[in-house]
Each structure stands twice: as structure tokens, then as C-alpha cells.
Scaffold this active site. Structure first.
Site, mmCIF file in Angstrom:
data_model
loop_
_atom_site.group_PDB
_atom_site.id
_atom_site.type_symbol
_atom_site.label_atom_id
_atom_site.label_comp_id
_atom_site.label_asym_id
_atom_site.label_seq_id
_atom_site.Cartn_x
_atom_site.Cartn_y
_atom_site.Cartn_z
ATOM 1 N N LYS A 1 -4.651 -8.754 -6.388
ATOM 2 C CA LYS A 1 -5.935 -9.157 -5.794
ATOM 3 C C LYS A 1 -7.021 -8.134 -6.127
ATOM 4 C CE LYS A 1 -6.393 -7.256 -1.165
ATOM 5 N NZ LYS A 1 -7.794 -6.854 -1.279
ATOM 6 N N LYS B 1 0.809 -1.213 0.000
ATOM 7 C CA LYS B 1 0.000 0.000 0.000
ATOM 8 C C LYS B 1 0.847 1.270 0.000
ATOM 9 C CE LYS B 1 -4.452 -1.674 1.728
ATOM 10 N NZ LYS B 1 -5.186 -2.031 0.527
ATOM 11 N N LYS C 1 -10.933 -2.969 -3.186
ATOM 12 C CA LYS C 1 -11.813 -1.793 -3.227
ATOM 13 C C LYS C 1 -11.048 -0.580 -3.727
ATOM 14 C CE LYS C 1 -13.717 -2.894 1.098
ATOM 15 N NZ LYS C 1 -12.535 -2.588 1.887
HETATM 16 P P1 ATP Z 1 -8.792 -2.139 0.417
HETATM 17 O O1 ATP Z 1 -8.261 -2.205 -0.984
HETATM 18 O O2 ATP Z 1 -9.361 -0.810 0.771
HETATM 19 O O3 ATP Z 1 -7.822 -2.657 1.459
HETATM 20 P P2 ATP Z 1 -10.038 -4.697 0.371
HETATM 21 O O4 ATP Z 1 -10.817 -5.073 -0.807
HETATM 22 O O5 ATP Z 1 -8.669 -5.271 0.548
HETATM 23 O O6 ATP Z 1 -10.031 -3.120 0.435
HETATM 24 P P3 ATP Z 1 -10.561 -5.065 3.182
HETATM 25 O O7 ATP Z 1 -11.604 -4.275 3.869
HETATM 26 O O8 ATP Z 1 -9.128 -4.682 3.359
HETATM 27 O O9 ATP Z 1 -10.928 -5.091 1.638
HETATM 28 O O10 ATP Z 1 -10.726 -6.603 3.566
HETATM 29 C C1 ATP Z 1 -11.928 -7.150 4.095
HETATM 30 C C2 ATP Z 1 -11.854 -8.660 4.058
HETATM 31 O O11 ATP Z 1 -11.947 -9.098 2.704
HETATM 32 C C3 ATP Z 1 -10.566 -9.240 4.613
HETATM 33 O O12 ATP Z 1 -10.870 -10.437 5.324
HETATM 34 C C4 ATP Z 1 -9.761 -9.550 3.390
HETATM 35 O O13 ATP Z 1 -8.858 -10.610 3.611
HETATM 36 C C5 ATP Z 1 -10.859 -9.964 2.404
HETATM 37 N N1 ATP Z 1 -10.472 -9.698 1.021
HETATM 38 C C6 ATP Z 1 -10.187 -8.505 0.481
HETATM 39 N N2 ATP Z 1 -9.896 -8.622 -0.825
HETATM 40 C C7 ATP Z 1 -10.000 -9.939 -1.101
HETATM 41 C C8 ATP Z 1 -9.824 -10.710 -2.294
HETATM 42 N N3 ATP Z 1 -9.475 -10.140 -3.430
HETATM 43 N N4 ATP Z 1 -10.004 -12.039 -2.224
HETATM 44 C C9 ATP Z 1 -10.367 -12.628 -1.076
HETATM 45 N N5 ATP Z 1 -10.547 -11.978 0.087
HETATM 46 C C10 ATP Z 1 -10.371 -10.647 0.078
HETATM 47 MG MG MG Z 2 -7.412 -4.660 2.180
#
Ligand code: ATP
Ligand code: MG
Length: 335
Positions: A196, A113, A199
Site C-alpha cells: 500500500k 510494521k 507515509k
Molecule cells: P504510516 O505508514 O505512517 O502508517 P499511512 O499512510 O498508513 O502512514 P495512517 O495515518 O496510518 O497513514 O492512516 C490514515 C488513514 O489513511 C487511515 O484511514 C488509513 O486507512 C488510510 N490510508 C493509509 N494509507 C492508505 C492507502 N494506501 N490507501 C487507502 N487508504 C489509506
Molecule cells: Mg498506517
């Protein structure tokens, strides 16, 4: 011993299929066998990567509604916002004082990040895993269901619990176990199978939003990157084909099958044929979630009721842990 789940999603944007298949779907399946379930909207974590705070309120509403729409029963589980429980940041401070910098330097999320711009990365982003350890240990959570990308942070929480025990010479915390779904632990970007789904990716076409309408779902799958090869008969044949493997994995996860089963069902077919089937199953799953989500987003009274109920229970548990922590640290009791 009471078994307790703690997990959370950051209100950083549109909740996506990776959050659902990698995290929330797994939470729902665990709620039957675990005594108590706390699901947090981790708004203070969201601030570590926010350009400004203008969307935080809306995104918090969205994640709250998504939890319920994805199947969490707000009267059997507790749903709450991190910032409604001041104990998270208090405990994080105590942990800051016993966590070696070397441990944080190993965290891959910070490297991902912060990117090349480490000098400008904020202190909160660096300390994120310590706050996450506080989120987990504050509730003496036994089970922490997360996507594979968060496993390292749960392991750090265990190390911090040990370090705290050594510091106060007393066992205060329960060691949490990460629970990672065996299938589709990591859903990848639709534009780049090595990144991955996230968001915070700048491209909307990189992810499936749970609010996407049917046409948008179909369009995103049509535009998803693949290759020219047909579908092999086993998962092994997908090695070195990250985008193809990701789409097969998404189908498998939605259908509760494994990649091998999906490959053998579509063996020899092209991706254009497979994408039609994938779109159908995706719509079948996302549509009811979207419809429920939209209804709850319109119901502020219900949203407030859910968050107040969650915050009450979370504060109750936090107060017990913090009393123990303060006493173990020999902080002068408030007269
Ligand atoms: P950001 O990019 O803002 O970090 P994010 O999509 O990574 O958003 P988080 O809120 O950080 O989402 O993660 C919430 C949950 O979703 C965590 O348990 C994380 O491991 C899971 N998660 C996030 N992205 C993925 C993905 N691509 N595949 C599987 N699990 C995911
Ligand atoms: Mg995340």
C-alpha cells in the site's frame, strides 16, 4: 441517538494520495449526513513507529492543514490533536487490562510494521489497536471512516467494547461501524503494486504527496511502474497486473468513476497515453489542495484556533465518557 464520526491520520510524514482518496475524501462526503464530526491528528500513534520525535511538531501542523485543505470545514467539524485529550491514554489503560494478548497477536498491521524484528518492536506498536479502540469508544463514535487497512482495528474496537461490557456488567459504549469507501479503498505504492502507498515507505517515488508541485506529480506518474500490455476493456482484464490496476483505480477514484468505465474509455491505449491523462486529472485535484495547504501552514494563529476549538469539544465529550467508565469500574471517586 447522535451520530458521530471519529477518524484520524498519524503525523508520520508527508500526507499522500492514499490518505486523501482512501480516507479524507470519504470523511468530507459524510459530514453532511452525520451530526458531529471529530477528526484527530493521532500524534501518540505516530510515536509507535518514530525513529525519533524531531518531526512530530511539523508533521502535526501538516496534517492539520491538510484536513482543512482537503475540504474539512474547521468550524463545522472538530479537528484536534490526540495528545491534547489525556482521556485517550487513560481509557486505553483500562482496555489494556481486559484485552487478551491473543486478540493483538492477530493484528496484521503489527506483523507488517514490526517485520522480522519482533523482539525489538516496542510495546506501543503492539498496543496500538487498543489505543485506537480508546480513540473511537471515548467519543461513542457511530461511524469510523477508514481505509481498508484499518478495518481490522475497528472490528477489534467492537470486541473490546463487548469485553468491557462483560467486565463491568453494564453497557457503557456505543458500537462503532467501520465505513470503508467502496472504490479505491487501498491505493498502492507506485513502485510496487502489492504494497500500500504509505507515509513511512522509504521511497518518495512510491507515493504522491499532497504538497508535490505539478512537475513532481508529472514525474512521479511518468516513473510509476506499469507493464507493456495495453489497457483492457474491463477491470477483469487487470487481474494479475497490480501496478496497472492501481493507476486505473487512482484515475477512477479522482474522476468518481469505476474501473470498468475508465478501462472502456482507454481500451487498447498504452500506459504512456493513459499516464498523460492521469497526470492531468491528478494535477487538477492536487493543485488546489496544495495551494490551500501552503496558505494554512503559514497561519499559526488560525492553526492554533482550529486545534484549540477541537480540543475543547473533544475534552468535553471525553470527560463525560470517562466519568461513566470510572464509575462502572468502581474506582474511588476523587474527593
Ligand atoms: P504510516 O505508514 O505512517 O502508517 P499511512 O499512510 O498508513 O502512514 P495512517 O495515518 O496510518 O497513514 O492512516 C490514515 C488513514 O489513511 C487511515 O484511514 C488509513 O486507512 C488510510 N490510508 C493509509 N494509507 C492508505 C492507502 N494506501 N490507501 C487507502 N487508504 C489509506
Ligand atoms: Mg498506517
Amino acid at each position: 441517538m447522535t451520530t458521530r464520526i471519529l477518524s484520524g491520520v498519524r503525523p508520520t510524514g508527508n500526507i499522500h494520495l492514499g490518505n486523501y482518496l482512501g480516507a479524507i475524501k470519504n470523511w468530507v462526503s459524510m459530514t453532511d449526513t452525520i451530526d458531529e464530526h471529530l477528526f484527530c491528528i493521532v500524534d501518540q500513534h505516530a510515536l509507535t513507529t518514530a525513529e525519533d520525535a524531531s518531526d512530530l511538531y511539523e508533521h502535526t501542523r501538516l496534517i492539520t492543514a491538510a484536513y482543512v485543505a482537503c475540504g474539512i470545514d474547521p468550524d463545522k467539524s472538530y479537528i484536534f490533536a490526540q495528545s491534547h485529550v489525556p482521556g485517550h491514554t487513560e481509557l486505553a489503560w483500562y482496555f489494556n487490562c481486559i484485552t487478551p494478548l491473543g486478540w493483538l497477536n492477530r493484528m496484521t498491521q503489527f506483523k507488517d510494521k514490526a517485520g522480522k524484528n519482533k523482539e525489538h518492536a516496542n510495546l506501543g506498536l503492539y498496543a496500538y489497536p487498543v489505543l485506537m479502540a480508546a480513540d473511537i469508544l471515548l467519543y461513542k463514535a457511530t461511524h469510523v471512516p477508514v481505509g481498508e487497512d484499518q478495518k481490522q482495528h475497528v472490528e477489534l474496537a467492537r470486541d473490546i467494547a463487548h469485553a468491557f461490557t462483560n467486565f463491568v456488567k453494564r453497557d457503557v459504549f456505543t458500537l462503532p461501524n467501520p465505513v470503508i469507501p467502496t472504490q479505491s479503498a487501498r491505493i498502492m505504492s507506485l513502485r510496487d503494486g502489492t504494497k500500500k502507498m504509505s507515509k513511512s515507505d522509504i521511497s518518495d517515488y512510491s507515493r504522491i504527496h499532497l504538497l508535490d508541485d505539478d512537475d513532481t506529480l508529472a514525474l512521479k506518474i511518468r516513473k510509476a511502474k506499469t507493464d507493456m500490455e495495453p489497457i483492457p476493456n474491463t477491470n477483469e482484464g487487470l487481474a494479475d497486473r497490480p501496478e496497472a490496476k492501481n493507476l486505473i483505480g487512482i484515475y477512477a477514484s479522482l474522476a468518481n468513476q469505476n474501473n470498468d468505465t475508465v478501462c472502456s474509455a482507454f481500451e487498447g491505449k498504452t500506459f504512456s497515453v493513459f499516464k498523460t491523462a492521469l497526470t492531468d486529472i491528478l494535477i487538477e485535484h492536487v493543485r488546489p489542495i496544495r495551494e490551500k495547504l501552503i496558505l494554512l501552514l503559514d497561519d499559526k494563529t488560525e492553526m492554533d484556533r482550529i486545534l484549540a476549538r477541537g480540543a475543547d469539544r473533544a475534552n468535553e465529550l471525553a470527560a463525560v465518557s470517562l466519568a461513566e467508565v470510572r464509575s462502572s469500574l468502581n474506582l474511588y471517586p476523587r474527593p
